[in-house]
Design a protein around this motif. Structure first.
Motif, PDB file in Angstrom:
ATOM      1  N   GLY A 140      21.165 -47.419 -34.905  1.00  0.00           N
ATOM      2  CA  GLY A 140      19.820 -47.974 -34.860  1.00  0.00           C
ATOM      3  C   GLY A 140      18.913 -47.508 -35.983  1.00  0.00           C
ATOM      4  N   THR A 141      19.451 -46.712 -36.903  1.00  0.00           N
ATOM      5  CA  THR A 141      18.650 -46.162 -38.002  1.00  0.00           C
ATOM      6  C   THR A 141      19.263 -46.450 -39.372  1.00  0.00           C
ATOM      7  OG1 THR A 141      19.775 -44.031 -37.672  1.00  0.00           O
ATOM      8  CG2 THR A 141      17.613 -44.298 -36.634  1.00  0.00           C
ATOM      9  N   THR A 142      20.290 -47.280 -39.407  1.00  0.00           N
ATOM     10  CA  THR A 142      20.909 -47.653 -40.681  1.00  0.00           C
ATOM     11  C   THR A 142      20.163 -48.847 -41.273  1.00  0.00           C
ATOM     12  OG1 THR A 142      23.095 -46.856 -40.025  1.00  0.00           O
ATOM     13  CG2 THR A 142      23.011 -48.485 -41.792  1.00  0.00           C
ATOM     14  N   GLY A 143      19.823 -48.762 -42.545  1.00  0.00           N
ATOM     15  CA  GLY A 143      19.121 -49.861 -43.195  1.00  0.00           C
ATOM     16  C   GLY A 143      17.653 -49.881 -42.785  1.00  0.00           C
ATOM     17  N   GLY A 144      17.037 -51.013 -42.906  1.00  0.00           N
ATOM     18  CA  GLY A 144      15.626 -51.154 -42.558  1.00  0.00           C
ATOM     19  C   GLY A 144      15.414 -51.397 -41.081  1.00  0.00           C
ATOM     20  N   LYS A 145      14.185 -51.663 -40.738  1.00  0.00           N
ATOM     21  CA  LYS A 145      13.803 -51.874 -39.339  1.00  0.00           C
ATOM     22  C   LYS A 145      14.561 -53.044 -38.728  1.00  0.00           C
ATOM     23  CE  LYS A 145       9.779 -52.993 -36.464  1.00  0.00           C
ATOM     24  NZ  LYS A 145       8.320 -53.244 -36.462  1.00  0.00           N
ATOM     25  N   GLU A 146      14.695 -54.152 -39.477  1.00  0.00           N
ATOM     26  CA  GLU A 146      15.361 -55.319 -38.904  1.00  0.00           C
ATOM     27  C   GLU A 146      16.816 -55.029 -38.580  1.00  0.00           C
ATOM     28  OE1 GLU A 146      16.861 -59.589 -40.445  1.00  0.00           O
ATOM     29  OE2 GLU A 146      14.667 -59.375 -40.458  1.00  0.00           O
ATOM     30  N   MET A 147      17.519 -54.322 -39.471  1.00  0.00           N
ATOM     31  CA  MET A 147      18.910 -53.984 -39.189  1.00  0.00           C
ATOM     32  C   MET A 147      19.002 -53.078 -37.970  1.00  0.00           C
ATOM     33  SD  MET A 147      22.144 -54.085 -39.553  1.00  0.00           S
ATOM     34  CE  MET A 147      22.540 -54.880 -41.120  1.00  0.00           C
TER      35      MET A 147
END
Length: 351
Positions: A140-147
């Motif tokens: 839930g913390t990989t990439g940006g908020k949308e990812m």
């Protein structure tokens, strides 16, 4: 020969102050010059020269760790308290910042209805508490908020589908009844595999399905229990008694490859996994479809468009809509109907 006096002993050198940091080239040049002077001074000068050389040696040793610390610090890590700390992933938005309790209630709107079989068991706090163990690893913390939001929706899409009692004509539709169960009702067998030599069945213990992504069989209870450091082989009932442990076991399974050199569901979803030629020829590509391949194999995948597969996809897309991301952002490779499975059931009984 008085011009070849030995260097001071360790006891002589104990009071030498910590040398300042000096660039290695300057230290090396100074040492070379001092060595060149050997033979041109008296005993007192020779002792002083050796003292200076020792200082330069200590400065060299101090310089290396300093350079190493600077290199290690090049990767930024962040601390956001108990939920996520000491990881570069914690620099992104963490789950509690974009997935609130009211959204959990919307996703699992009927879990506490009188018809539900696990009313009062599941809640947002249990999910966030379990997720906190994996957020530093990228859940839930990989990439940006949308990812991050898409991954939470994907994971919970599997959970909702696997614990749903939303079949037929039900209020709110079939995707509104996730987390209705926390264990298998009226199991037809104990799921004990007596041939398993690593995780022996415990007398009197039944290994029917329990948890958020239900675990079946003594082998799988042994594997998951080892992964989350709980004695699930002797006490599989923990997954129907403790919602945090039930979510933890499910997220561990999402984050963990089931076999060496294979990706986890997390990896195939967030894009960590790069398919090789054998994967592309087997029509396996990153996306939600591959998460079903990793988690269920030929129980779901490689069978064309089936109701079982579409039921899971519909939960994922519904949750994307409820979380404000939108099902139009489901991503590529949504299904696994044409995929060759990673682990045919004839080769492995895991999950």
């Amino acid at each position: 020969n008085s011009n070849s006096s030995p260097p001071p002993s360790a006891s002589t050198a104990t009071n030498i102050p910590n040398p300042p940091f000096l660039p290695h080239r300057i230290i090396g040049a100074a040492a070379s010059e001092l060595l060149r002077q050997e033979g041109s001074e008296g005993p007192a000068a020779a002792m002083a020269r050796w003292d200076t050389l020792l200082l330069l040696l200590l400065a060299t040793r101090a310089a290396a760790p300093a350079a190493g610390r600077k290199e290690d610090a090049s990767e930024k890590v962040c601390d956001k308290g108990w939920e996520c700390s000491g990881s570069r992933f914690c620099c992104n938005e963490i789950i509690s910042e974009y997935f609130k309790a009211y959204q959990f209630e919307e996703l699992f709107a009927h879990r506490n209805d009188t018809q539900a079989h696990a009313a009062g068991f599941w809640d947002h706090k249990a999910f966030i508490t379990a997720a906190a163990l994996f957020e530093p690893r990228g859940f839930g913390t990989t990439g940006g908020k949308e990812m991050g939001m898409r991954e939470v929706a994907a994971f919970l899409g599997h959970v909702g589908a696997k614990t749903s009692c939303g079949y037929g004509e039900v209020p709110g539709g079939i995707t509104a009844w996730g987390l209705c169960y926390n264990h298998e009702l009226s199991p037809s067998q104990s799921y004990c595999d007596d041939s398993n030599e690593l995780y022996h069945c415990v007398e009197g213990v039944e290994y029917y399905g329990r948890g958020a992504l239900p675990v079946y069989g003594n082998n799988n209870y042994g594997i998951v229990g080892k992964g989350i450091k709980q004695d699930l082989l002797n006490h599989p009932e923990l997954l129907e008694q403790n919602a945090t442990l039930a979510f933890e076991a499910a997220i561990w399974r999402w984050m963990t490859p089931m076999k060496r050199k294979q990706p986890s569901a997390h990896d195939v979803f967030v894009g960590n996994w790069k398919p090789i030629k054998n994967d592309t020829s087997s029509k396996r590509y990153p996306g939600f479809g591959a998460t079903m391949n990793v988690l269920y194999g030929d129980a779901i995948c490689g069978q064309g468009s089936t109701d079982k597969m579409n039921f899971i996809i519909s939960h994922y897309q519904h949750y994307l809509d409820l979380m404000g991301v939108g099902s139009e952002h489901s991503g590529d490779n949504l299904d696994c109907g044409d995929q060759v499975v990673f682990n045919p059931s004839s080769e492995s009984s895991d999950f």
